[in-house]
Every structure is written in structure tokens, then in C-alpha cells.
Design a protein around this motif. Structure first.
Motif, PDB file in Angstrom:
ATOM      1  N   SER A 104      36.151  40.418  38.805  1.00  0.00           N
ATOM      2  CA  SER A 104      36.283  40.890  40.191  1.00  0.00           C
ATOM      3  C   SER A 104      35.760  42.324  40.295  1.00  0.00           C
ATOM      4  CB  SER A 104      37.755  40.876  40.595  1.00  0.00           C
ATOM      5  OG  SER A 104      38.442  41.847  39.818  1.00  0.00           O
ATOM      6  N   ASP A 105      35.551  42.778  41.542  1.00  0.00           N
ATOM      7  CA  ASP A 105      35.107  44.170  41.761  1.00  0.00           C
ATOM      8  C   ASP A 105      36.083  45.138  41.104  1.00  0.00           C
ATOM      9  OD1 ASP A 105      33.111  43.175  43.243  1.00  0.00           O
ATOM     10  OD2 ASP A 105      33.838  43.910  45.193  1.00  0.00           O
ATOM     11  N   GLU A 106      37.373  44.834  41.290  1.00  0.00           N
ATOM     12  CA  GLU A 106      38.405  45.749  40.799  1.00  0.00           C
ATOM     13  C   GLU A 106      38.384  45.831  39.265  1.00  0.00           C
ATOM     14  OE1 GLU A 106      42.168  44.324  41.961  1.00  0.00           O
ATOM     15  OE2 GLU A 106      43.176  46.225  41.533  1.00  0.00           O
ATOM     16  N   GLU A 107      38.288  44.664  38.627  1.00  0.00           N
ATOM     17  CA  GLU A 107      38.276  44.648  37.163  1.00  0.00           C
ATOM     18  C   GLU A 107      37.014  45.334  36.645  1.00  0.00           C
ATOM     19  OE1 GLU A 107      39.373  41.560  33.590  1.00  0.00           O
ATOM     20  OE2 GLU A 107      38.260  40.751  35.279  1.00  0.00           O
ATOM     21  N   PHE A 108      35.885  45.060  37.309  1.00  0.00           N
ATOM     22  CA  PHE A 108      34.622  45.669  36.892  1.00  0.00           C
ATOM     23  C   PHE A 108      34.723  47.192  36.930  1.00  0.00           C
ATOM     24  CE2 PHE A 108      30.470  47.523  37.728  1.00  0.00           C
ATOM     25  CZ  PHE A 108      29.748  46.995  36.677  1.00  0.00           C
ATOM     26  N   ARG A 109      35.249  47.695  38.054  1.00  0.00           N
ATOM     27  CA  ARG A 109      35.320  49.162  38.211  1.00  0.00           C
ATOM     28  C   ARG A 109      36.230  49.786  37.158  1.00  0.00           C
ATOM     29  NH1 ARG A 109      36.092  48.421  44.545  1.00  0.00           N
ATOM     30  NH2 ARG A 109      33.949  47.799  44.962  1.00  0.00           N
ATOM     31  N   ASP A 142      28.429  49.087  41.367  1.00  0.00           N
ATOM     32  CA  ASP A 142      29.266  47.931  41.037  1.00  0.00           C
ATOM     33  C   ASP A 142      28.494  46.776  40.411  1.00  0.00           C
ATOM     34  OD1 ASP A 142      31.424  49.274  41.885  1.00  0.00           O
ATOM     35  OD2 ASP A 142      31.564  48.296  43.840  1.00  0.00           O
ATOM     36  N   GLU A 143      27.425  47.066  39.733  1.00  0.00           N
ATOM     37  CA  GLU A 143      26.726  45.989  39.021  1.00  0.00           C
ATOM     38  C   GLU A 143      26.095  46.557  37.752  1.00  0.00           C
ATOM     39  OE1 GLU A 143      23.077  44.663  40.827  1.00  0.00           O
ATOM     40  OE2 GLU A 143      23.048  46.400  42.123  1.00  0.00           O
ATOM     41  N   ARG A 162      34.299  49.614  33.811  1.00  0.00           N
ATOM     42  CA  ARG A 162      33.142  50.531  33.871  1.00  0.00           C
ATOM     43  C   ARG A 162      33.601  51.981  33.746  1.00  0.00           C
ATOM     44  NH1 ARG A 162      31.266  51.077  39.708  1.00  0.00           N
ATOM     45  NH2 ARG A 162      33.208  52.286  39.678  1.00  0.00           N
ATOM     46  N   ARG A 221      30.091  38.993  35.993  1.00  0.00           N
ATOM     47  CA  ARG A 221      29.707  39.291  37.385  1.00  0.00           C
ATOM     48  C   ARG A 221      28.849  38.150  37.930  1.00  0.00           C
ATOM     49  NH1 ARG A 221      32.545  42.376  40.373  1.00  0.00           N
ATOM     50  NH2 ARG A 221      30.970  43.617  41.432  1.00  0.00           N
TER      51      ARG A 221
END
Ligand code: F6R
Length: 609
Positions: free
Chosen positions: A427-432, A276-277, A435, A421
Motif C-alpha cells: 500500500s502507499d502507507e507501507e511503501f512510504r 511514491d514509486e 522507503r 507496488r
């Protein structure tokens, strides 16, 4: 992209390696070297610069021996320098290795080897390989190589020699090309066929995770797990010039086909499934640094500028920092408001474009922090910027940029996600979500390339036209500009790109019966508006070819033809939608008999103002 050549036989290895490497020069390189097994030890000569510099050194220090490996390096990890040049060796110089590819887990392996007492001399990822083989070596180089590669993640084509076993040359590959040339009483390895063509036309094309063990009279092929493979000999019938292009007619079309790999390589080790990064080795910008940034300038020229336009959109959307995008030749003379709260991103494939470099210097003089996005390790922009993000497209030879552009887009998404980030706007959700969709892009790009015949047919229909129009909204407008630039520069057709909503403010006067209009409609929230813009040009007699995602069938009712793209997020659409536009430009230029790879009046690297 690095070049590998290896020789085992009765002749002197050095001249054969140098000749082979010269046949791979088209791949681009910044340094060269050889390792020769001679009288029970390995002798190495390597240096930064052209092959001729290596030849000069070998003239003053000739090396005998008829087993050797040679390499031309295109730097990825560690700048071009004598010490970073290949071959790399273990401590006592009994094992030497040349490598093409990127070892993703090299930092982990390096730390582990250092903890065991191994010493590293270079900044390269490759240097872990000879040390790893050394770690496993107990008198059998084949076994030790198999054990070593089982620990490596990433892509590799490796050529390996061991002075304790001077009757063997080892080749092994995964995701980087490598072939074996089968001679008479002598055998060869190379990263591409042209290197062996002066000696043999019989080759084995190694597949992924295969290893070849060559002696002068024999070639045995195994899987990297040690199972024997029975491989057919491939007899090469092409001439050397077409072999350099991998069987393609031009470098441009070869490079268009290399895009799925270029996209994948540029994401490698930065964007990983389940992580997640974003991991960026060469960008040291911290959360605190970003808090002080109130403005971002993206500065570039030509195609790189078009990638910057996409960058502006995605950085503002994801990281929510204001971005201005500028053509470098304008930026440097317009007294831009730069200070220590400014972040500049300069984009340059070559890293040597005079205007972009001048803009970078102007930014630094006025206190800005500068991130360089470039394809050439150790280039001027890379050296002078504060931080660097390399695009790993490999050398681009055709003058018209294709694979560098898509990797610049990937770099823009990576930076936008990284900043978003850092400042908590993604957000975590948008990032995932982003990605996971980004990781699917190479496969989707591959799928698009399979439809190239459709585009070829459009080119055959439209190559006679004098004018073309490209329209789109939002990110599609940025891609329309790039599509129009491609067709202008290689087919010499006059092409204009417009923001579709601008048409009725003037340009629509140019639309007449039969004029080709390329309409991009990949932005979900603007789709209906694009349909209206398409109808406006259809009403004036335009011949419309639309580009939309699969499932958006309504567009076929208002278009003469539609190219459907595999569905992805609208924000990522440019990576896919540009591919058919590159193909359209390519096939149109071929139909018109243009010099595709070297268009008139243009140079690959513009180092003058
Ligand atoms: C067009 C093209 C040029 C370059 C421009 C900048 O296909 O290749 O427009 O994009 O000259 O070059 P770099 O990226 O090397 O700074």
C-alpha cells in the motif's frame, strides 16, 4: 570506481597521466582514456580494456601537449565500450571532461540539451557535462563550469580542459573524492593521492562543492558559487601502498567503511524522498508480466546466496509471490521446475561466477524471465539476463564480500517493493514507511561504524577460540549465516550458523563452557523467543554476545555483552546487523595475523565450476 588524473606543467602530459592512472588501477576499471590539449585543439585516445591497451594505442598515435586529463572508468551508465569511455567532449572538441560519480538528473538534462540541438554519442550520464559547459561557455571556462555544476544533481568529481584556455585545468567535486597535487612549476589533479605521489607530497584535499583552478604555477580554490577558499596544504607522510588503501590497513576495512555510501548510491535515483514509486531503468517487467509469474527462484553463491535468503523473505512478505532460494551449484543439477511463468533473480557481485551463469542459462533455456543483480556493468550475467539491477557498490577488492553484500540487500528490498507496488500488495502507507526508513540507513550505518572499538575488544577476547556459533531467527538467521561465513573465510575459525529454534534438535550438544555464541535478536515479533534460545545456551556455559536494537534492554540480562543497533524496521535490520559481524570477522582475523584481503584457498571471482 573511476580514477581521474590531470596534469598541467612543462612536461609531456601523456606519460604522467598513464603513470598516475596505473597507481589508481587498484580501484578497478573497465576502460581508460586521455584528452590532451595540443596546439590549440584537444586530442583524445580512449578504449575499452586495460591501461596497457590504451598505451598501445598511444604508441601508434603519440600525442604531444603538456595539459591533459586521464580516466579509468568503472561503468555505471552504459556498458564498457570505446565510445562510452571517458573523456567526453562537446561537439567541436573544445571542451573535454572526465567524471567520477553518478549524475542523477542526467536524463532530464539530456532531454533538455537535445531540445536545444545538442547531439549525444554515448549512453553515459557524463556526456551531459561537456554539453552543459558548452551551453554556458562565453569565453570563461571557470564561470561556465560553475554554471554547469549548479544544474547537476548527484555525485561528481570532474576534471575539465578547454582548448580555448590552454593555461587552465579545472577540478570540481561533490560526494566523490578529488585532490590537487601541488608541484613546482607543475600541478596535478587526481581522485586519490597515490596518483600524484611520484611528483609531490603536498596536496589540497578538495571538500564538497569546491572547485580548483590550476595553472602550471598556481592553484586557486573556490566554492562552486565562486567564493575564494583558503585551504591548508596537506603533507602526505604515508607510503604509496597505504595511500591506496586510503590510510586503512586493509581493503576489507576500507570497504566496510564505504558501506554507507554504497547503500546510498544503490538507492540513488531509484528510491527518492517523497516519490511514491520505485524507478528502475533496466527492469522492464510490467504489471501484465507479473500477473503471469507464479514462482520466483533466487539463485546465487556464497555471500550473494545469503543476500538471496533475505530476498526470499522480503519478496514473499511484501509482494506475496512464492520464492525459492537456491545455491547455484545445486540448482543447475536438480532439475528445477522452470517455465515461462517463472521469474529468476540471479545475484552475483562479479557477474562472472560460473555456477550462477549456468543457472541463469538454464532458466532462460526453459523460458524463465531473468533479472540479474550484479555489481559489474557489462558482466556476463548482466549481458545475458532479461533485466538488470546494478548494485552501485564500486569495485570490491578484498576477497571477502562486505559492501557488495549490503548493496545486494538493498537490491532485494528495491525488487520486493517494485513487485509489491506492481501487483498492488504494497500500500502507499507501507511503501512510504519502508522507503523513509531505507533512506535513513546510510546515516545509521555510519553511526554503527563509530562503535568499532567495542567490536575490536570482543575480537581481542575471542580470537583464540577454535569454534563459534551464530544464531538467529527469521531474517536474523540469514545474517547469522553471513556472519559465520565471514569469520570462517578470513580468520579460519570454525563457525556454524543455526536457526535458533533448531538448536535443541542437535547442535546444542556442541555448546560448552566459554564457547562464543553470537546471538542476533533484531526481529521484533521473535524477540521473546530469541531470549529463550539465548538462555538455553547460557545454561550450557556459552559466552553470549547479543545484537539487538537500542531500547531492547532486557537482552542484557541474559547476555555477557550486547551491541545495540540504531533502531530501524525489523525487515531492514540485516543491512545494519551485518556490519558489526563483518567488523568482528575483520578484527578477529587481524588478531590472528591472517592475510585479511587474500584469505587462503579463495579467489575473488570463481569462474570455474
Ligand atoms: C564471500 C564471497 C563469496 C562470493 C561468491 C559469489 O565473502 O565473496 O562467497 O559471494 O563467490 O560471488 P559473486 O557474487 O561474484 O557471484
Amino acid at each position: 570506481m573511476c580514477g581521474i588524473v590531470g596534469y598541467i606543467g612543462p612536461k609531456k602530459a601523456v606519460p604522467i597521466l598513464i603513470e598516475g592512472l596505473s597507481k589508481l588501477e587498484y580501484r578497478g576499471y573497465d576502460s581508460a582514456g586521455v584528452a590532451i590539449v595540443n596546439n590549440g585543439k584537444i586530442e583524445i585516445e580512449k578504449c575499452k580494456g586495460r591501461l596497457s591497451a590504451l598505451e598501445e594505442r598511444l604508441k601508434s598515435n603519440p600525442i604531444d601537449g603538456s595539459l591533459g586529463i586521464g580516466h579509468t572508468r568503472w561503468a555505471t551508465h552504459g556498458e564498457p565500450s570505446d565510445v562510452n569511455s571517458h573523456p567526453h567532449s562537446n561537439k567541436d572538441f573544445t571542451i573535454s571532461v572526465v567524471h567520477n560519480g553518478i549524475i542523477e538528473n542526467y536524463l532530464k538534462l539530456k532531454e533538455w540539451l537535445i531540445s536545444l540541438g545538442y547531439e549525444f554519442k554515448t549512453e553515459t550520464d557524463t556526456e551531459v557535462v561537456p554539453h552543459l559547459i558548452d551551453y554556458f561557455y562565453d569565453g570563461d571556462i571557470v564561470k561556465a563550469t560553475m554554471q554547469a555544476v549548479s544544474k547537476i544533481e548527484g555525485s561528481y568529481a570532474l576534471g575539465i580542459v578547454c582548448s580555448k584556455e590552454p593555461d587552465k585545468l579545472i577540478a570540481v567535486r561533490k560526494d566523490s573524492p578529488l585532490i590537487v597535487g601541488k608541484g613546482n612549476g607543475e600541478n596535478f589533479i587526481a581522485s586519490d593521492i597515490p596518483a600524484v605521489l611520484p611528483y609531490t607530497r603536498d596536496v589540497y584535499l578538495l571538500d564538497n562543492r569546491e572547485m580548483a583552478v590550476l595553472t602550471k604555477d598556481n592553484v586557486e580554490i573556490y566554492t562552486i558559487e565562486g567564493l575564494k577558499v583558503n585551504k591548508e596544504v596537506f603533507h602526505v607522510t604515508w607510503d604509496a601502498a597505504s595511500a591506496e588503501k586510503g590510510g586503512y590497513e586493509h581493503f576489507m576495512i576500507k570497504e566496510i567503511h564505504e558501506q554507507p555510501k554504497a547503500i546510498k548510491d544503490t538507492m540513488t535515483s531509484r528510491l527518492m524522498p517523497g516519490v511514491d514509486e520505485i524507478k528502475l531503468d533496466d527492469i522492464k517487467l510490467t504489471k501484465g508480466d507479473l500477473e503471469n509469474i507464479n514462482k520466483i527462484y533466487i539463485v546465487a553463491c556464497g555471500t550473494a546466496y545469503h543476500a538471496g535468503m533475505v530476498g526470499k523473505y522480503v519478496i514473499e512478505r511484501l509482494a506475496k509471490v512464492p520464492v525459492e532460494v537456491d545455491v547455484a551449484s545445486e540448482f543447475r543439477y536438480r532439475n528445477p521446475l522452470i517455465n515461462k511463468n517463472t521469474l529468476m533473480i540471479v545475484i552475483s557481485q562479479s557477474g562472472e561466477t560460473a555456477d550462477t551463469l549456468a543457472a541463469l542459462r538454464l532458466g532462460k533455456e526453459n523460458g524463465a524471465r531473468v533479472i540479474a543483480v550484479t555489481n559489474v556493468v557489462g558482466s556476463s550475467v548482466a549481458r545475458e539476463a532479461t533485466d538488470v539491477l546494478y548494485t552501485w557498490a564500486g569495485p570490491e577488492i578484498a576477497v571477502a564480500s562486505t559492501k557488495a553484500y549490503v548493496t545486494q540487500l538493498i537490491a532485494m528490498y528495491i525488487i520486493a517493493l517494485y513487485l509489491g507496488r506492481l501487483n498492488g500488495n504494497v500500500s502507499d502507507e507501507e511503501f512510504r514507511l519502508i522507503r523513509d526508513e531505507m533512506l535513513k540507513l546510510p546515516e545509521k550505518a555510519e553511526h554503527l561504524l563509530e562503535q568499532k572499538e567495542t567490536i575490536q575488544k570482543f575480537a581481542a577476547m575471542h580470537y583464540v577460540h577454535k569454534d563459534m556459533f551464530y544464531i538467529g531467527r527469521g531474517l536474523d538467521f540469514a545474517v547469522a549465516l553471513e556472519g559465520a561465513l565471514k569469520i570462517k573465510e578470513i580468520s579460519y575459525i570454525h563457525a556454524e550458523a543455526y536457526a535458533a529454534g533448531e538448536l535443541k534438535h542437535g547442535p546444542i550438544a556442541l555448546i560448552d563452557k566459554g564457547v562464543p555464541v553470537i546471538a542476533l535478536a533484531t526481529q521484533d515479533e521473535l524477540f521473546e523467543k530469541m531470549l529463550s534460545n539465548i538462555k538455553e545456551v547460557v545454561a550450557r556455559g556459552a559466552h553470549v554476545i547479543s545484537f539487538a536494537f537500542e531500547g531492547n534492554d532486557d537482552i542484557s540480562k541474559v547476555s555477557d555483552a550486547v551491541v545495540y543497533l540504531p533502531k530501524t524496521l525489523s525487515i531492514l535490520a540485516p543491512v545494519l546487523s551485518v556490519i558489526p559481524l563483518q567488523l568482528l570477522a575483520y578484527y578477529t582475523a587481524v588478531e590472528r595475523g591472517c592475510d585479511v584481503d587474500k584469505p587462503r584457498n579463495l579467489a575473488k571471482s570463481v569462474t570455474v565450476e
